[in-house]
Design an enzyme around this catalytic site. Structure first.
Site, PDB file in Angstrom:
ATOM      1  N   ASP A 316      41.676 -53.196  23.059  1.00 44.51           N
ATOM      2  CA  ASP A 316      40.556 -53.881  22.424  1.00 44.51           C
ATOM      3  C   ASP A 316      39.838 -52.861  21.543  1.00 44.51           C
ATOM      4  O   ASP A 316      40.179 -51.670  21.512  1.00 44.51           O
ATOM      5  CB  ASP A 316      39.618 -54.498  23.479  1.00 44.51           C
TER       6      ASP A 316
HETATM    7  C1  NOJ Z   1      36.337 -57.036  20.545  1.00 47.04           C
HETATM    8  C2  NOJ Z   1      36.600 -58.283  21.342  1.00 47.04           C
HETATM    9  O1  NOJ Z   1      36.426 -58.014  22.716  1.00 47.04           O
HETATM   10  C3  NOJ Z   1      37.985 -58.852  21.129  1.00 47.04           C
HETATM   11  O2  NOJ Z   1      38.047 -60.097  21.763  1.00 47.04           O
HETATM   12  C4  NOJ Z   1      38.305 -58.949  19.691  1.00 47.04           C
HETATM   13  O3  NOJ Z   1      39.583 -59.512  19.513  1.00 47.04           O
HETATM   14  C5  NOJ Z   1      38.221 -57.580  19.048  1.00 47.04           C
HETATM   15  N1  NOJ Z   1      36.862 -57.068  19.211  1.00 47.04           N
HETATM   16  C6  NOJ Z   1      38.577 -57.602  17.578  1.00 47.04           C
HETATM   17  O4  NOJ Z   1      37.579 -58.180  16.850  1.00 47.04           O
END
Ligand code: NOJ
Length: 798
Positions: A316
């Site tokens: 993530d």
């Molecule tokens: C953080 C989020 O937790 C995740 O769900 C997302 O896909 C990513 N950022 C990318 O934006």
């Protein structure tokens, strides 16, 4: 599996699972909730061939050849992912990528949102980099790209995987027209706590329902063939346990026993992988002390070894860098090493792989073979998408792909099917307030959500635009004429002046009926980093509600929210309440059709609706405890003895405001007794079934009940099947959902509904850490929700 009647769509997946059991030697863990299966009559079938096998020998040879040519730096480059236009990594300040792309230092970008921008970077990769490996573009396409559908929690309230698959197909078609071939979706975290803002992105609390939705999203995004130009990779997230953040506080630590992980949190991911999901994203949380972005048990052992996942594992956003504040690494190199060796292959944003991975290989801390394996997975998904042959999006086709009439019409259907009617009490006339009469005149429309286009788009709306939204106000005026709609916003979501409240009360007084549109602000109060400790109406909305109710006019309350809100006063005093979530671009038309009875609300809650924040986390499939409250009267404080030493609060009920699976319609369904066929069920035969032995459909248990539409409207009901196992080695939930069906009945019609149950309906994670069926007493309910219905009891012998 029952019936070929085209009016019934069957989601009871047991037979499908059995066939799978019969032909595949099951891994140690079998998902008891792997799929939802629609009937042969259903359109847009979700039984399309999944991409369960990403590995094609001729492609693997191409990958071998490419790997052979790549330098270590170019290999590491394939594992680096940045957000377009945003700074990479802590403190790098880097926002320009062309130079890095040319040097082969970037494998993937995200947050690019136009074909033009995507093509511009792609030209650099394809024309200026040494090996001409295409970039892949990702995006958070959560519930639509340009055509915004209801938030995922609302889509889950439809209990309609086929519909969800269709919405995902539209999203992939639109996104791919902008060059985006990787959806950072579905978010399939089990969400049991309404304080957690990301419940809005989830499909709720139940592993069976979330698994059905997981499969639907994956099939919808990935389509029939991944290399079709309008197919996109699914990316189930966040692996795993993120939704169990302590206290519902965003990014907080998670403790989940292996038993609970296996029974509740993992099955949706297993279902998504079984459906062919080609990528997966790890999470921000630490799970039992080990951050999930450096957790070899979940990634290497479960995902790779037990489930045989052959796709790509992404981190993530900066979750690799976050291993330092988590406290398991004191420097970037250690964080990179731990994440990589645990199986996280692509580094989203942190730059730690870019900065450290090559050195880790040179110093012998990371084997080059492991880097090759990770790069193989990146190249595998790029080849699977056909990006090497077709790296560019057709800019001429981009705008035409958006908001096509069928997509907008699907958005309206999806919104209508997402609404959950929570209350609809009879007025003095004896009839319920809803549906409103189609010749109603003189309606007050009040509240800060009545005309807010942006908020209807939900918390994470990709390319959704406010100008695409038809608000409730616009649709109501269209229906009744402006002269019959007395509109007052009653202030904003978070603040209102006395004058605004007075103006709203006046509008109510001058009208015959009030439609009140209250709730949360989607982008500020739901989604990531939006945990709430108070779950009432923000600002002065409660005051507005009470003032409007005090006028004595009949009030329909429409709640717009990304989670259940604790509103005991409203549920006691307001005659009609509809949970509308955030419905998407067709919010207004869908609501007006529902309010006036052109569409019948059929949604059912995908989460338990609490009475009070202090009950959270509150979920229906809990364990019974040694001192269950049972039928004790919890409305009074305990007086001692039997009423005291039980599992309860002294100041609140245990029961929710509304149970999981609950939702009214404009008719009234009655359920006859649940009856089970009398075939002998032995744990041995069921276990043989789990392990892949033939399990004939004759050996399945048939459970039936008569359902009657006792009202005056034709309507659809979502019939649910729950099981409780007693006498097992590990304590099992009070009830667990094991099947559901939609049935449409004419007024007065009765139909017998059958469910066929096989091994997975009775399997559990045992005290030896195995997925098995044990001898047990099984209670089974066919019911309208998780709290009602009559039970049948059967014995599973040894
Ligand atoms: C953080 C989020 O937790 C995740 O769900 C997302 O896909 C990513 N950022 C990318 O934006």
């Amino acid at each position: 599996m029952q019936t070929s009647d085209s009016t019934i769509r069957v989601f009871d997946n047991v037979l499908t699972s059995l066939i799978r059991f019969a032909i595949v030697a099951c891994l140690v863990l079998c998902s008891q909730a792997a799929t939802a299966q629609d009937s042969p009559s259903a359109e847009g079938s979700s039984s399309a061939t999944p991409h369960s096998n990403l590995v094609d020998p001729s492609t693997e040879k191409k990958i071998d050849a490419l790997l052979h040519k790549m330098t270590l730096e170019e290999k590491v480059g394939q594992l680096v992912q940045y957000s377009s236009g945003q700074p990479t990594g802590p403190g790098t300040g880097r926002t320009e990528y062309n130079d890095m792309i040319q040097k082969g230092e970037i494998g993937a970008l995200f947050n690019v949102t136009t074909a033009r921008e995507a093509n511009a970077f792609q030209h650099v990769a394809m024309e200026k980099s040494r090996l001409q490996i295409p970039l892949i573009y990702g995006l958070d396409v959560i519930h639509g790209y340009r055509t915004e559908f209801p938030i995922p929690l609302g889509l889950a309230a439809s209990w309609d995987p086929e519909l969800v698959q269709q919405t995902a197909r539209v999203a992939a078609r639109e996104a791919s027209a902008s060059g985006i071939r990787w959806m950072f979706s579905p978010m399939i975290d089990i969400a049991r706590d309404a304080r957690w803002g990301r419940m809005v992105e989830s499909s709720g609390e139940d592993p069976y329902l979330v698994s059905a939705m997981a499969r639907a999203y994956v099939l919808g995004y990935q389509g029939e063939h991944l290399n079709a130009p309008d197919s996109a990779l699914a990316c189930p997230k966040h692996f795993v346990g993120y939704g169990a953040a302590e206290g519902g506080r965003e990014y907080n630590s998670v403790e989940i026993s292996e038993h609970t992980l296996r029974e509740f949190y993992l099955p949706p991911f297993h279902a998504a992988i079984d459906a062919g999901a080609a990528t997966i994203m790890t999470a921000f949380d630490s799970l039992n002390g080990v951050p999930t972005s450096a957790n070899p048990f979940t990634i290497k052992q479960i995902l790779r070894k037990e489930w045989g996942f052959q796709g790509l594992v992404d981190s993530d956003w900066t979750s690799i860098a976050e291993l330092i504040p988590h406290g398991i690494a004191n420097d970037p190199a250690t964080a990179a090493r731990k994440a990589f060796l645990a199986g996280v292959e692509m580094d989203m944003v942190s730059s730690f792989y870019h900065d450290n991975l090559a050195n880790l290989v040179h110093s012998g801390q990371v084997p080059v073979a492991a880097v090759d394996e990770a790069v193989r997975h990146v190249l595998r998904v790029k080849f699977a998408l056909g990006l090497f042959e077709h790296p560019y999006a057709d800019e001429k086709l981009e705008s035409g792909a958006m908001l096509q009439p069928e997509s907008v019409s699907l958005a309206r259907t999806a919104a209508e099917r997402s609404f959950v009617l929570l209350k609809n009490s009879p007025l003095a006339s004896g009839s319920p307030l809803l549906p409103l009469s189609s010749d109603a005149k003189n309606v007050a429309l009040i509240g800060p959500l009545a005309d807010s286009a942006a908020i209807m788009l939900g918390s994470w709306s990709a390319q959704g635009r406010p100008e695409d939204v038809v608000t409730l106000r616009a649709a109501l005026i269209q229906k009744l004429g402006a002269e019959h709609v007395h509109y007052a916003n009653g202030g904003d979501i978070t603040k209102a002046s006395d004058e605004q409240l007075a103006e709203a009360v006046k509008a109510a007084q001058e009208s015959d009926t009030v439609i009140l549109a209250l709730g949360e602000n989607a982008s500020e109060m739901t989604g990531e980093a939006a945990s709430r400790a108070h779950l009432g109406l923000p600002g002065r909305q409660q005051q507005l509600l009470e003032a409007i109710a005090a006028t004595g006019k009949p009030v329909v309350l429409i709640l717009f929210s990304g989670r259940p809100l604790t509103l005991p006063w409203a549920f006691e005093h307001v005659p009609a309440v509809l949970a509308a979530w955030f419905p998407g671009v067709q919010a207004g038309p869908a609501l007006v059709r529902t309010l006036f009875g052109e569409s019948n609300p059929t949604g059912k809650l995908p989460v338990t609706w609490p009475r009070a924040v202090g009950q959270e986390p509150l979920y229906y499939n809990a364990l019974n405890t040694g001192r269950p409250a049972g039928n004790a009267d919890l409305t009074k404080p305990p007086s001692g003895g039997a009423s005291k030493y039980i599992s309860r609060y002294i100041d609140e009920q245990n029961s929710p405001q509304f149970p999981f699976g609950y939702g009214l319609t404009y008719t009234n369904f009655t359920y006859g007794p649940t009856q089970a066929s009398s075939i002998p069920l032995s744990a041995k035969t069921l276990n043989d079934g789990i392990r892949g032995a033939q399990f004939s459909s004759d050996s399945m248990l048939t459970v039936s009940a008569n359902i009657t539409n006792a009202g005056t409207h034709e309507s659809e009901e979502t019939v649910q099947l729950y099981v409780r196992l007693e006498g097992t080695s590990t304590a099992q939930p009070i009830r667990a959902l094991k099947g559901f069906q939609h049935v449409k009945l004419a007024a007065g019609e009765t139909r017998r509904i059958n469910f066929s149950l096989g091994p997975d309906a009775f399997a559990l994670w045992d005290d030896q850490n195995k997925y098995v069926v044990e001898s047990a007493r099984a209670k089974i309910w066919i019911s309208p929700d998780s709290a009602h219905g009559s039970e049948a009891t059967i014995e599973i012998t040894k």
